[in-house]
Design a protein around this motif. Structure first.
Motif, PDB file in Angstrom:
ATOM      1  N   GLU A 114       0.998  -1.322   0.160  1.00 49.31           N
ATOM      2  CA  GLU A 114       0.095  -0.058  -0.071  1.00 49.31           C
ATOM      3  C   GLU A 114       0.770   1.329   0.000  1.00 49.31           C
ATOM      4  O   GLU A 114       0.362   2.486  -0.262  1.00 49.31           O
ATOM      5  CB  GLU A 114      -0.865   0.089   1.112  1.00 49.31           C
ATOM      6  N   ASN A 115       2.006   1.296   0.375  1.00 53.18           N
ATOM      7  CA  ASN A 115       2.901   2.218   0.516  1.00 53.18           C
ATOM      8  C   ASN A 115       4.109   2.214  -0.823  1.00 53.18           C
ATOM      9  O   ASN A 115       4.941   2.756  -0.814  1.00 53.18           O
ATOM     10  CB  ASN A 115       3.760   2.450   1.783  1.00 53.18           C
ATOM     11  N   GLY A 116       3.483   1.622  -1.807  1.00 57.50           N
ATOM     12  CA  GLY A 116       4.267   1.725  -3.138  1.00 57.50           C
ATOM     13  C   GLY A 116       5.430   0.600  -3.322  1.00 57.50           C
ATOM     14  O   GLY A 116       6.048   0.703  -4.384  1.00 57.50           O
ATOM     15  N   ILE A 117       5.698  -0.509  -2.428  1.00 62.60           N
ATOM     16  CA  ILE A 117       6.607  -1.129  -2.774  1.00 62.60           C
ATOM     17  C   ILE A 117       6.174  -2.454  -3.520  1.00 62.60           C
ATOM     18  O   ILE A 117       5.169  -3.038  -3.095  1.00 62.60           O
ATOM     19  CB  ILE A 117       7.207  -1.663  -1.486  1.00 62.60           C
ATOM     20  N   LYS A 118       7.067  -2.594  -4.452  1.00 62.23           N
ATOM     21  CA  LYS A 118       6.607  -3.901  -5.268  1.00 62.23           C
ATOM     22  C   LYS A 118       8.028  -4.612  -5.327  1.00 62.23           C
ATOM     23  O   LYS A 118       9.095  -4.092  -5.146  1.00 62.23           O
ATOM     24  CB  LYS A 118       6.059  -3.533  -6.697  1.00 62.23           C
ATOM     25  N   LYS A 119       7.636  -5.722  -6.416  1.00 60.72           N
ATOM     26  CA  LYS A 119       8.739  -6.722  -6.511  1.00 60.72           C
ATOM     27  C   LYS A 119      10.115  -5.988  -7.047  1.00 60.72           C
ATOM     28  O   LYS A 119       9.872  -5.158  -8.027  1.00 60.72           O
ATOM     29  CB  LYS A 119       8.161  -7.731  -7.425  1.00 60.72           C
ATOM     30  N   GLY A 120      11.192  -6.258  -6.505  1.00 56.12           N
ATOM     31  CA  GLY A 120      12.627  -5.712  -7.008  1.00 56.12           C
ATOM     32  C   GLY A 120      12.852  -4.379  -6.207  1.00 56.12           C
ATOM     33  O   GLY A 120      13.982  -4.093  -6.760  1.00 56.12           O
ATOM     34  N   ASP A 121      11.846  -3.770  -5.793  1.00 54.60           N
ATOM     35  CA  ASP A 121      12.068  -2.555  -5.027  1.00 54.60           C
ATOM     36  C   ASP A 121      13.124  -2.714  -3.749  1.00 54.60           C
ATOM     37  O   ASP A 121      13.117  -3.822  -3.052  1.00 54.60           O
ATOM     38  CB  ASP A 121      10.985  -1.721  -4.594  1.00 54.60           C
ATOM     39  N   ARG A 122      14.029  -1.893  -3.409  1.00 47.26           N
ATOM     40  CA  ARG A 122      14.776  -2.010  -2.344  1.00 47.26           C
ATOM     41  C   ARG A 122      14.352  -1.135  -1.165  1.00 47.26           C
ATOM     42  O   ARG A 122      13.820  -0.150  -1.277  1.00 47.26           O
ATOM     43  CB  ARG A 122      16.350  -1.598  -2.614  1.00 47.26           C
ATOM     44  N   VAL A 123      14.325  -1.984  -0.049  1.00 45.04           N
ATOM     45  CA  VAL A 123      13.748  -1.290   1.001  1.00 45.04           C
ATOM     46  C   VAL A 123      15.030  -1.333   2.343  1.00 45.04           C
ATOM     47  O   VAL A 123      15.352  -2.549   2.579  1.00 45.04           O
ATOM     48  CB  VAL A 123      12.404  -2.133   1.757  1.00 45.04           C
ATOM     49  N   CYS A 124      15.267  -0.223   2.890  1.00 49.38           N
ATOM     50  CA  CYS A 124      16.066  -0.194   3.743  1.00 49.38           C
ATOM     51  C   CYS A 124      15.708  -0.601   5.372  1.00 49.38           C
ATOM     52  O   CYS A 124      14.589   0.143   5.597  1.00 49.38           O
ATOM     53  CB  CYS A 124      16.872   1.001   3.752  1.00 49.38           C
ATOM     54  N   ILE A 125      16.087  -1.494   5.988  1.00 47.59           N
ATOM     55  CA  ILE A 125      15.490  -1.690   7.361  1.00 47.59           C
ATOM     56  C   ILE A 125      16.535  -1.298   8.391  1.00 47.59           C
ATOM     57  O   ILE A 125      17.488  -1.831   8.435  1.00 47.59           O
ATOM     58  CB  ILE A 125      15.227  -3.502   7.507  1.00 47.59           C
ATOM     59  N   TYR A 126      16.172  -0.254   9.343  1.00 51.09           N
ATOM     60  CA  TYR A 126      16.991   0.203  10.243  1.00 51.09           C
ATOM     61  C   TYR A 126      16.498  -0.070  11.502  1.00 51.09           C
ATOM     62  O   TYR A 126      15.797   0.981  12.114  1.00 51.09           O
ATOM     63  CB  TYR A 126      17.430   1.479   9.909  1.00 51.09           C
ATOM     64  N   MET A 170      12.332   2.862   0.554  1.00 53.70           N
ATOM     65  CA  MET A 170      11.591   3.090   1.748  1.00 53.70           C
ATOM     66  C   MET A 170      12.564   2.693   2.770  1.00 53.70           C
ATOM     67  O   MET A 170      13.430   2.095   2.635  1.00 53.70           O
ATOM     68  CB  MET A 170      10.439   2.065   1.723  1.00 53.70           C
ATOM     69  N   VAL A 171      12.368   3.492   3.931  1.00 54.56           N
ATOM     70  CA  VAL A 171      13.248   3.123   5.397  1.00 54.56           C
ATOM     71  C   VAL A 171      12.294   2.534   6.250  1.00 54.56           C
ATOM     72  O   VAL A 171      11.099   3.269   6.501  1.00 54.56           O
ATOM     73  CB  VAL A 171      14.032   4.381   5.828  1.00 54.56           C
ATOM     74  N   ILE A 172      12.390   1.470   7.049  1.00 54.15           N
ATOM     75  CA  ILE A 172      11.832   0.933   8.073  1.00 54.15           C
ATOM     76  C   ILE A 172      12.443   1.281   9.452  1.00 54.15           C
ATOM     77  O   ILE A 172      13.716   0.790   8.982  1.00 54.15           O
ATOM     78  CB  ILE A 172      11.221  -0.488   7.748  1.00 54.15           C
TER      79      ILE A 172
END
Ligand code: WTA
Length: 635
Positions: A114-126, A170-172
């Protein structure tokens, strides 16, 4: 269940021989029998170390979270998947069952979408070591987004470098983290990092410490309200075997960290198989790895390997010294831990406290002890064996790397006789080689050389994100047709391996890999500094500590040297993080250099280690006179 659980040494040799003679058949059987696939592979292995290119299970389709969660629901739905032990021993532990994990991962995955993340996108988790860290990792994998976890002890500069390198959308993060008595303002670090990242569109924030933080309009969102609204069903994205699963950064010999890329099928098969065997995990055992998920050990042996086996894996938020140095043993007693996996630096720190605290707790549940991250010295090995394992729990000294994805050389507990300081035998499927400086393989036993691997294994990292050339140069150029590890090793008279340490510019401090170049680069930014060189020297708890030789622009610099030392460590903390601070900083007039201008680190290392009578050949030095000066002013 052929070959899946090795039970005695003869069987190890049998299975090992098969895995080396017919690697394709061997791994195909394991993959077929122990995992679920949407489609089977067309080819088990395709490889060419000269390109370099490695593909395992080509053409197969799967989702790793279906293997780690969904398939356990029927038989292990109410079993604890993740057992969360908070920083504060008075806060209740949390048991997350496989059913609950399924729901929470699905909700989180839907929030990502729902926040625009799809397959192949990079998400940083901190994110600190709380359940949301593991859940966000799995949520990314659920929808095929590539996670890039950054250890939540890194500074804002280190974080922004990593976010930008892999172009994360995105950053979590969390509002903050607990570490012993302290709290850390994680969100503030993220805000600072994002000042230099234009790629990030959204920041999801987990509430953990209830601090009053700034939320940037349109960018930052609290996670919980979004989860509450999200559907508990999320169909798993069907991935190709070779689709990237994650990026994890490791230090290298230049200022830029290397984003190691791991792919899906091979990584899953290898981490699951090694977990089962290297820890001899049995149904209903409670397994605890004390690493942080921000490192490869946590990725492979807190999250993916254990969950792929339907295990119960402990996630500990705190530190070994809080509320006192008995905390690890308290947790072992409280949760009746069966397998305990930690790092030599932790063992040395705990050994320093004596045996009173360890004797206070009932550790009789322990069956297997593990060690990873750096060579374990003899004293620490015996302390661990005598006082924690009570001489009945074998120690698995497991050697591997971020790049290898899974354990490579290790005793198998109750199978391989252990020997202090030896990682012993190659794991199933692993073909090590020791090479001399001319590039020839050292055959036979009782030899020492550079450690390489001759044949691909399923969880080898496939590339460096955005820089395949660097991948080739770093790992496949030193020796023809071999993966070069960067470590030295010896093979004893029975074929056991002992890792002797890094042979490159990486120094391992408290189990953290630190490249000398990035540290030198940040020191050199100090306006008073002309040049610097970092080397490691032995330290009784950290294993190695950092010694810096610094040349000031103005040799007669009148400023207080102690203040300069503080400023230099402050810069390092800002650029990299407190783990890279220098223990000793010596100001000197020059550095020993070869005629071609290269710093002779070998000499600096000897001086820092107080081995001055053994400096080796100094005849090639351009400026031999600086050596005596450095010795005279040694700290
Ligand atoms: C070192 C950690 C000796 C080694 C999983 C390697 C070890 C580097 C051992 C990788 C061990 C790891 N004995 N040295 N049992 N385990 N190392 O990428 O130098 O954080 O190359 O992966 O740690 O560190 P990394």
């Amino acid at each position: 269940m052929s070959n899946y659980h090795i039970k005695h040494l003869e069987e190890y040799y049998q299975v090992y021989r098969k895995s080396v003679r017919e690697p394709e058949n061997f791994w195909e059987e394991i993959a077929e029998e122990h995992f679920i696939w949407s489609k089977k592979w067309d080819k088990v292995l395709e490889w060419d170390f000269s390109k370099p290119e490695v593909k395992w299970f080509k053409g197969a389709k799967l989702n790793i979270t279906e293997n780690c969660i969904d398939r356990h629901l029927a038989t292990r739905g109410d079993k604890t998947a993740i057992l969360f032990e908070p920083n504060d021993p008075n806060e209740p532990a949390e048991n997350i069952t496989y059913k609950q994990l399924h729901i929470r991962v699905n909700q989180f995955a839907n929030v990502l979408k729902e926040n625009g993340i799809k397959k192949g996108d990079r998400v940083c988790i901190y994110v600190p070591m709380i359940p949301e860290l593991a859940i966000s990792v799995l949520a990314c994998a659920r929808i095929g987004a590539i996670h890039s976890v950054v250890f939540a002890g890194f500074s804002s500069t280190a974080l922004s470098t990593r976010i930008n390198d892999s172009d994360c959308k995105m950053v979590i993060t969390a509002d903050g983290s607990f570490r012993g008595k302290k709290t850390i303002d994680l969100k503030g670090i993220v805000d600072e990092a994002l000042e230099s990242c234009t790629c990030v569109e959204n920041v999801l924030v987990v509430k953990r410490i209830n601090s009053d933080i700034h939320m940037k309009e349109g960018r930052d969102k609290w996670l919980q309200p979004l989860l509450d609204k999200a559907s508990t069903e999320c169909k798993a994205e069907i991935m190709d075997a070779e689709d990237p699963l994650f990026i994890l950064y490791t230090s290298g010999s230049t200022g830029m960290p290397k984003g190691m890329v791991h792919t899906t099928a091979g990584y899953m098969v290898y981490t699951a198989y090694t977990f089962k065997n290297a820890f001899q995990y049995r149904e209903n055992d409670v397994y605890w790895c004390t690493a942080d998920i921000g490192w490869i050990t946590g990725h492979s042996y807190i999250v993916y390997g254990p969950l792929a086996n339907g295990a119960t894996t402990v996630l500990f938020e705190g530190v070994p010294s809080y509320p006192d140095f008995g905390r690890f043993w308290d947790i072992v007693e409280k949760h009746k831990i069966n397998q305990f996996y930690t790092a030599p630096t932790a063992i040395r720190a705990l050994a320093k406290q004596g045996t009173e605290l360890v004797d206070k707790y009932d550790l009789s549940s322990l069956k297997v002890l593990g060690s990873v991250g750096e060579p374990i010295n003899e004293e620490a090995w015996h302390w661990y064996n005598d006082n924690v394992g009570k001489k009945k729990s074998p120690i698995i000294d497991s050697w591997w790397q971020t790049e290898t994805g899974g354990i490579m050389i290790t005793p198998i507990p109750y199978v391989t006789p252990t020997k202090p300081t030896y990682a012993t035998l190659p794991f199933i499927g692993i073909q090590p080689a020791l090479m001399d400086e001319n590039g020839d393989e050292l055959k036979g036993n009782q030899v020492e050389g550079r450690l390489c691997i001759k044949f691909p294994w399923p969880s080898i990292a496939r590339t460096i994100w955005g820089n395949h050339q660097r991948y080739k140069e770093t790992y496949f150029s030193a020796f023809d047709n071999m993966y070069f590890t960067g470590d030295g090793a010896l093979r004893d008279e029975v074929g056991y391996y002992r890792i002797t340490g890094r042979v490159d510019d990486v120094i391992i401090v408290s189990g953290h890999n630190l490249g000398t170049a990035p540290i030198e680069d940040s020191i050199n930014e100090h306006p008073a500094v002309a040049e610097s060189a970092i080397v490691g020297f032995p330290h009784d708890v950290k294993g190695s500590a950092l010694y810096g030789y610094v040349i000031l622009k103005d040799a007669g610099e009148s400023r207080n040297h102690d203040n300069l030392r503080k400023e230099i460590n402050q810069i390092i903390t800002e650029h990299i993080g407190p783990i890279a601070k220098l223990d000793k900083i010596q100001f000197s007039d020059g550095l020993p250099k070869t005629r071609s201008g290269k710093i002779m680190r070998r000499i600096l290392r000897k001086i820092a280690s107080n081995e001055m009578d053994n400096l080796g050949d100094t005849s090639t030095l351009l400026n031999p006179e600086v050596v005596q000066n450095i010795i005279d002013n040694r700290l």
